[in-house]
Motif scaffolding. Structure first.
Motif, PDB file in Angstrom:
ATOM      1  N   ALA A 135      39.765   5.958  12.065  1.00 35.02           N
ATOM      2  CA  ALA A 135      39.661   5.342  12.680  1.00 35.02           C
ATOM      3  C   ALA A 135      38.901   6.233  14.352  1.00 35.02           C
ATOM      4  O   ALA A 135      39.819   6.947  13.749  1.00 35.02           O
ATOM      5  CB  ALA A 135      40.447   4.454  13.264  1.00 35.02           C
ATOM      6  N   THR A 136      39.078   5.938  14.888  1.00 32.30           N
ATOM      7  CA  THR A 136      38.991   6.249  15.737  1.00 32.30           C
ATOM      8  C   THR A 136      40.148   6.172  17.338  1.00 32.30           C
ATOM      9  O   THR A 136      40.979   4.749  16.757  1.00 32.30           O
ATOM     10  CB  THR A 136      37.546   5.789  17.105  1.00 32.30           C
ATOM     11  N   THR A 137      40.396   7.076  18.036  1.00 30.30           N
ATOM     12  CA  THR A 137      41.534   6.471  18.802  1.00 30.30           C
ATOM     13  C   THR A 137      41.167   5.382  19.616  1.00 30.30           C
ATOM     14  O   THR A 137      42.369   5.286  20.253  1.00 30.30           O
ATOM     15  CB  THR A 137      41.870   8.240  19.476  1.00 30.30           C
ATOM     16  N   GLN A 138      40.369   4.893  19.500  1.00 37.60           N
ATOM     17  CA  GLN A 138      40.130   3.745  20.689  1.00 37.60           C
ATOM     18  C   GLN A 138      40.740   2.154  19.126  1.00 37.60           C
ATOM     19  O   GLN A 138      40.206   1.465  19.912  1.00 37.60           O
ATOM     20  CB  GLN A 138      38.598   3.276  21.245  1.00 37.60           C
ATOM     21  N   GLU A 166      38.157  11.492  17.273  1.00 37.48           N
ATOM     22  CA  GLU A 166      37.990  11.431  18.705  1.00 37.48           C
ATOM     23  C   GLU A 166      36.894  10.296  19.544  1.00 37.48           C
ATOM     24  O   GLU A 166      37.099   9.818  20.047  1.00 37.48           O
ATOM     25  CB  GLU A 166      38.095  12.687  19.365  1.00 37.48           C
ATOM     26  N   ASP A 167      36.039  10.337  18.534  1.00 37.78           N
ATOM     27  CA  ASP A 167      34.389   9.352  18.386  1.00 37.78           C
ATOM     28  C   ASP A 167      33.910   8.966  17.102  1.00 37.78           C
ATOM     29  O   ASP A 167      34.535   9.703  16.714  1.00 37.78           O
ATOM     30  CB  ASP A 167      33.823  10.145  19.638  1.00 37.78           C
ATOM     31  N   GLN A 168      32.713   7.958  17.358  1.00 36.94           N
ATOM     32  CA  GLN A 168      32.408   7.952  16.479  1.00 36.94           C
ATOM     33  C   GLN A 168      31.545   8.639  15.317  1.00 36.94           C
ATOM     34  O   GLN A 168      31.793   8.371  14.298  1.00 36.94           O
ATOM     35  CB  GLN A 168      31.722   6.373  17.069  1.00 36.94           C
ATOM     36  N   LEU A 212      34.255  10.510  13.261  1.00 40.63           N
ATOM     37  CA  LEU A 212      34.615   9.475  12.839  1.00 40.63           C
ATOM     38  C   LEU A 212      33.564   9.019  11.399  1.00 40.63           C
ATOM     39  O   LEU A 212      33.730   8.944  10.586  1.00 40.63           O
ATOM     40  CB  LEU A 212      34.965   7.379  13.520  1.00 40.63           C
ATOM     41  N   ASP A 213      31.955   9.357  11.658  1.00 36.65           N
ATOM     42  CA  ASP A 213      31.483   8.651  10.951  1.00 36.65           C
ATOM     43  C   ASP A 213      31.104  10.255   9.394  1.00 36.65           C
ATOM     44  O   ASP A 213      30.713  10.666   8.636  1.00 36.65           O
ATOM     45  CB  ASP A 213      29.508   8.767  11.192  1.00 36.65           C
ATOM     46  N   ALA A 214      31.050  11.565  10.383  1.00 34.99           N
ATOM     47  CA  ALA A 214      31.273  12.450   9.935  1.00 34.99           C
ATOM     48  C   ALA A 214      32.755  12.831   8.925  1.00 34.99           C
ATOM     49  O   ALA A 214      32.364  13.767   7.500  1.00 34.99           O
ATOM     50  CB  ALA A 214      31.843  13.606  10.810  1.00 34.99           C
ATOM     51  N   ALA A 215      33.589  12.193   9.385  1.00 41.37           N
ATOM     52  CA  ALA A 215      35.072  12.104   8.290  1.00 41.37           C
ATOM     53  C   ALA A 215      34.925  11.064   7.094  1.00 41.37           C
ATOM     54  O   ALA A 215      34.858  11.964   6.264  1.00 41.37           O
ATOM     55  CB  ALA A 215      36.160  11.976   9.503  1.00 41.37           C
TER      56      ALA A 215
END
Length: 255
Positions: A128-131, A188-190, A193-196
């Protein structure tokens, strides 16, 4: 196209055997019956697909992962039978994730509310992102998180589930969800996120399929009765949604 017929579920498999299942609805990725049915069917289908080695479950958009139950459809429910049918849609999605032979990775880019928290909890490993704040809003609507309760409680524990279910009007930040175990990793951001998600999915896809399948069965031991349990819970929600309290809340929210 109205909000009950809008929405899509798509799937694509890449060269690594990673199948990405994506759901979308223009109303904050809320879930009407049609999308719930399509989502459950798609998860089941690719769970049996020999070319698929791992599944990534995600939604479209930037701000909201899933707003939960469609208020437009809740407004149309007139009988207990219709209520049971609607809330059974969430049961079908959770059980499709639970019984899939493939590991399912969740990708949560933004807020998750109600049934959206249940979808995230039904994945096996969730990024997930921090948002990506979470809220179980059902009790404030007069329903209660009966269908998603077992899968959320299983993931974050009874005490945290009670906090989330009873404090139904407040979001818990992504850091809280991470600390309780709903989210395995935060970005921290999308882009991050997508890379992870991609890196982890590629890693899993390289493992022995039989070993992954056996681990999946071990992870979900003790939930074999959920086919019955979640339908029983859906019946509770399907009855409560007919109350004057719930109808007034939904009417005010839609006005």
């Amino acid at each position: 196209m109205n909000n009950l017929t809008a929405g899509t579920v798509t799937a694509a498999t890449d060269a690594h055997g990673i199948t990405t299942i994506t759901f979308f609805h223009p109303s904050h990725n809320s879930l009407p019956s049609r999308v719930l049915t399509d989502l459950a069917d798609t998860i089941r289908r690719f769970g049996q697909d020999e070319q698929t080695k791992v599944i990534v479950l995600k939604s479209e958009g930037n701000r909201t992962f899933c707003a939960g139950a469609s208020f437009d459809e809740l407004q149309t429910i007139a009988t207990k039978e219709q209520g049971l049918e609607f809330f059974s849609g969430f049961a079908k999605v959770i059980n499709a994730c639970r019984t899939s032979s493939k590991i399912i990775i969740g990708r949560v880019q933004g807020k998750a509310v109600g049934g959206g928290v249940g979808v995230a909890a039904a994945t096996d490993y969730c990024f997930a992102t921090t948002q990506a704040a979470i809220k179980l809003s059902e009790l404030a609507v007069g329903i209660g998180p009966f269908v998603v309760g077992p899968v959320v409680e299983r993931k974050i524990g009874t005490a945290a589930y009670q906090q989330l279910a009873l404090d139904a009007t407040e979001f818990r930040p992504a850091a809280w969800a991470h600390a309780k175990g709903l989210y395995a990793e935060l970005s921290e951001d999308q882009e991050a996120l997508d890379a992870a998600v991609q890196a982890f999915a590629v890693k899993l896809a390289a493992y022995a399929p039989a070993a992954l399948q056996a681990m999946k069965q071990v992870f979900w031991e003790g939930t074999e009765h959920w086919d019955t349990l979640l339908l029983e819970r859906a019946a509770i929600s399907g009855t409560l949604v007919l109350s004057d309290f719930t109808r007034n809340v939904i009417r005010k929210a839609k006005s």
